[in-house]
Write a protein that holds these residues in place. Structure first.
Motif, mmCIF file in Angstrom:
data_model
loop_
_atom_site.group_PDB
_atom_site.id
_atom_site.type_symbol
_atom_site.label_atom_id
_atom_site.label_comp_id
_atom_site.label_asym_id
_atom_site.label_seq_id
_atom_site.Cartn_x
_atom_site.Cartn_y
_atom_site.Cartn_z
ATOM 1 N N VAL A 163 0.843 -1.204 0.000
ATOM 2 C CA VAL A 163 0.000 0.000 0.000
ATOM 3 C C VAL A 163 0.872 1.245 0.000
ATOM 4 O O VAL A 163 0.584 2.215 -0.704
ATOM 5 C CB VAL A 163 -0.969 -0.011 1.207
ATOM 6 C CG1 VAL A 163 -1.641 1.342 1.395
ATOM 7 C CG2 VAL A 163 -2.013 -1.107 1.040
ATOM 8 N N GLU B 3 2.793 1.341 -3.715
ATOM 9 C CA GLU B 3 2.057 1.387 -4.977
ATOM 10 C C GLU B 3 0.887 2.370 -4.874
ATOM 11 O O GLU B 3 -0.107 2.080 -4.221
ATOM 12 C CB GLU B 3 1.543 -0.009 -5.338
ATOM 13 C CG GLU B 3 2.651 -1.023 -5.562
ATOM 14 C CD GLU B 3 2.125 -2.408 -5.887
ATOM 15 O OE1 GLU B 3 1.034 -2.513 -6.506
ATOM 16 O OE2 GLU B 3 2.793 -3.381 -5.510
ATOM 17 N N PRO B 4 1.004 3.522 -5.536
ATOM 18 C CA PRO B 4 -0.028 4.555 -5.435
ATOM 19 C C PRO B 4 -1.430 4.074 -5.804
ATOM 20 O O PRO B 4 -2.412 4.483 -5.179
ATOM 21 C CB PRO B 4 0.452 5.645 -6.396
ATOM 22 C CG PRO B 4 1.925 5.440 -6.489
ATOM 23 C CD PRO B 4 2.143 3.966 -6.351
ATOM 24 N N GLN B 5 -1.557 3.208 -6.808
ATOM 25 C CA GLN B 5 -2.885 2.741 -7.209
ATOM 26 C C GLN B 5 -3.526 1.896 -6.103
ATOM 27 O O GLN B 5 -4.708 2.040 -5.805
ATOM 28 C CB GLN B 5 -2.806 1.950 -8.505
ATOM 29 C CG GLN B 5 -4.173 1.566 -9.045
ATOM 30 C CD GLN B 5 -4.084 0.853 -10.382
ATOM 31 O OE1 GLN B 5 -3.070 0.281 -10.717
ATOM 32 N NE2 GLN B 5 -5.169 0.898 -11.126
ATOM 33 N N ARG C 135 -7.655 3.559 0.231
ATOM 34 C CA ARG C 135 -8.216 4.802 0.777
ATOM 35 C C ARG C 135 -9.702 4.907 0.451
ATOM 36 O O ARG C 135 -10.510 5.262 1.300
ATOM 37 C CB ARG C 135 -7.483 6.030 0.233
ATOM 38 C CG ARG C 135 -8.185 7.349 0.613
ATOM 39 C CD ARG C 135 -7.333 8.547 0.424
ATOM 40 N NE ARG C 135 -6.429 8.777 1.521
ATOM 41 C CZ ARG C 135 -6.796 9.158 2.746
ATOM 42 N NH1 ARG C 135 -8.046 9.315 3.051
ATOM 43 N NH2 ARG C 135 -5.898 9.372 3.676
ATOM 44 N N GLU C 136 -10.065 4.593 -0.799
ATOM 45 C CA GLU C 136 -11.469 4.640 -1.194
ATOM 46 C C GLU C 136 -12.307 3.710 -0.323
ATOM 47 O O GLU C 136 -13.384 4.081 0.140
ATOM 48 C CB GLU C 136 -11.620 4.254 -2.665
ATOM 49 C CG GLU C 136 -13.066 4.267 -3.139
ATOM 50 C CD GLU C 136 -13.240 3.778 -4.563
ATOM 51 O OE1 GLU C 136 -14.399 3.716 -5.000
ATOM 52 O OE2 GLU C 136 -12.240 3.460 -5.231
ATOM 53 N N GLN D 19 -2.787 2.119 -2.953
ATOM 54 C CA GLN D 19 -3.058 3.069 -1.876
ATOM 55 C C GLN D 19 -4.383 3.798 -2.124
ATOM 56 O O GLN D 19 -5.196 3.956 -1.214
ATOM 57 C CB GLN D 19 -1.916 4.075 -1.761
ATOM 58 C CG GLN D 19 -2.054 5.023 -0.602
ATOM 59 C CD GLN D 19 -0.881 5.975 -0.522
ATOM 60 O OE1 GLN D 19 -0.428 6.512 -1.539
ATOM 61 N NE2 GLN D 19 -0.381 6.175 0.672
ATOM 62 N N ALA D 20 -4.630 4.210 -3.358
ATOM 63 C CA ALA D 20 -5.867 4.916 -3.693
ATOM 64 C C ALA D 20 -7.086 4.017 -3.488
ATOM 65 O O ALA D 20 -8.116 4.461 -2.957
ATOM 66 C CB ALA D 20 -5.818 5.415 -5.133
ATOM 67 N N HIS D 21 -6.973 2.758 -3.884
ATOM 68 C CA HIS D 21 -8.108 1.848 -3.713
ATOM 69 C C HIS D 21 -8.386 1.555 -2.236
ATOM 70 O O HIS D 21 -9.545 1.490 -1.819
ATOM 71 C CB HIS D 21 -7.868 0.544 -4.478
ATOM 72 C CG HIS D 21 -7.981 0.709 -5.955
ATOM 73 N ND1 HIS D 21 -6.957 0.377 -6.811
ATOM 74 C CD2 HIS D 21 -8.982 1.174 -6.735
ATOM 75 C CE1 HIS D 21 -7.335 0.646 -8.052
ATOM 76 N NE2 HIS D 21 -8.554 1.137 -8.030
ATOM 77 N N GLU E 32 -12.775 5.234 3.090
ATOM 78 C CA GLU E 32 -13.763 6.313 3.074
ATOM 79 C C GLU E 32 -15.183 5.753 3.010
ATOM 80 O O GLU E 32 -16.076 6.223 3.707
ATOM 81 C CB GLU E 32 -13.504 7.248 1.892
ATOM 82 C CG GLU E 32 -12.237 8.066 2.042
ATOM 83 C CD GLU E 32 -11.841 8.799 0.771
ATOM 84 O OE1 GLU E 32 -12.572 8.736 -0.246
ATOM 85 O OE2 GLU E 32 -10.765 9.431 0.777
ATOM 86 N N PRO F 179 -10.772 13.433 1.742
ATOM 87 C CA PRO F 179 -9.879 14.592 1.769
ATOM 88 C C PRO F 179 -10.690 15.879 1.693
ATOM 89 O O PRO F 179 -11.721 15.927 1.016
ATOM 90 C CB PRO F 179 -9.003 14.425 0.528
ATOM 91 C CG PRO F 179 -9.383 13.157 -0.122
ATOM 92 C CD PRO F 179 -10.548 12.572 0.606
#
Length: 131
Positions: free
Chosen positions: A89, A92-94, A100-101, A96-98, A104, A112
């Motif tokens: 996580v 790898e930014p992708q 995070r989603e 991490q984004a998933h 949320e 954010p």
């Protein structure tokens, strides 16, 4: 030192150290394979390369890395696979984004904050729609 000695010093088994290697929790360092083995070079999950048939050699840096991983697992009551995913996580930014989603959506993370310019843009668009 070889894996058996490293495992003994760390209070774990060679099998567990090999498992951690497959998860990408060990630095990529190996002795070269003996000449004429014909095994070629492969790329591991952790991005390092290792010659098939070579033996992992543990130095102070590798022992400290494994000891830190063991301490984190104990402190946060997690297993090696969970720690490996945490590293993924972070790396790898992708992913991490998933994650995070998901956080949320289930309410574990707050979205954010909206930027001030976005707010002003939305306000201007609402005013234009009224006309």
């Amino acid at each position: 030192m070889r894996i058996t000695e490293a495992a003994r010093r760390l209070g774990t088994s060679p099998r567990m150290l090999r498992y951690r290697e497959t998860l990408g929790l060990l630095p990529a360092t190996r002795d070269p394979a003996p000449a004429g083995t014909g095994t070629g070079t492969g790329t591991g999950r952790n991005g390092g390369t290792a010659r098939g048939g070579g033996h992992r050699r543990f130095g102070d840096a590798e022992l400290r890395a494994v000891a830190l991983a063991l301490a984190l697992e104990k402190r946060y009551d997690i297993g090696p696979a969970e720690l490996a995913f945490g590293l993924r996580v972070l790396a790898e930014p992708q992913v991490q984004a998933h994650v995070r989603e998901l956080g949320e959506r289930i309410g574990r993370l707050s979205a954010p904050p909206a930027r001030a310019l976005d707010f002003e843009k939305e306000k201007a668009l609402r005013l234009l729609r009224r006309r």
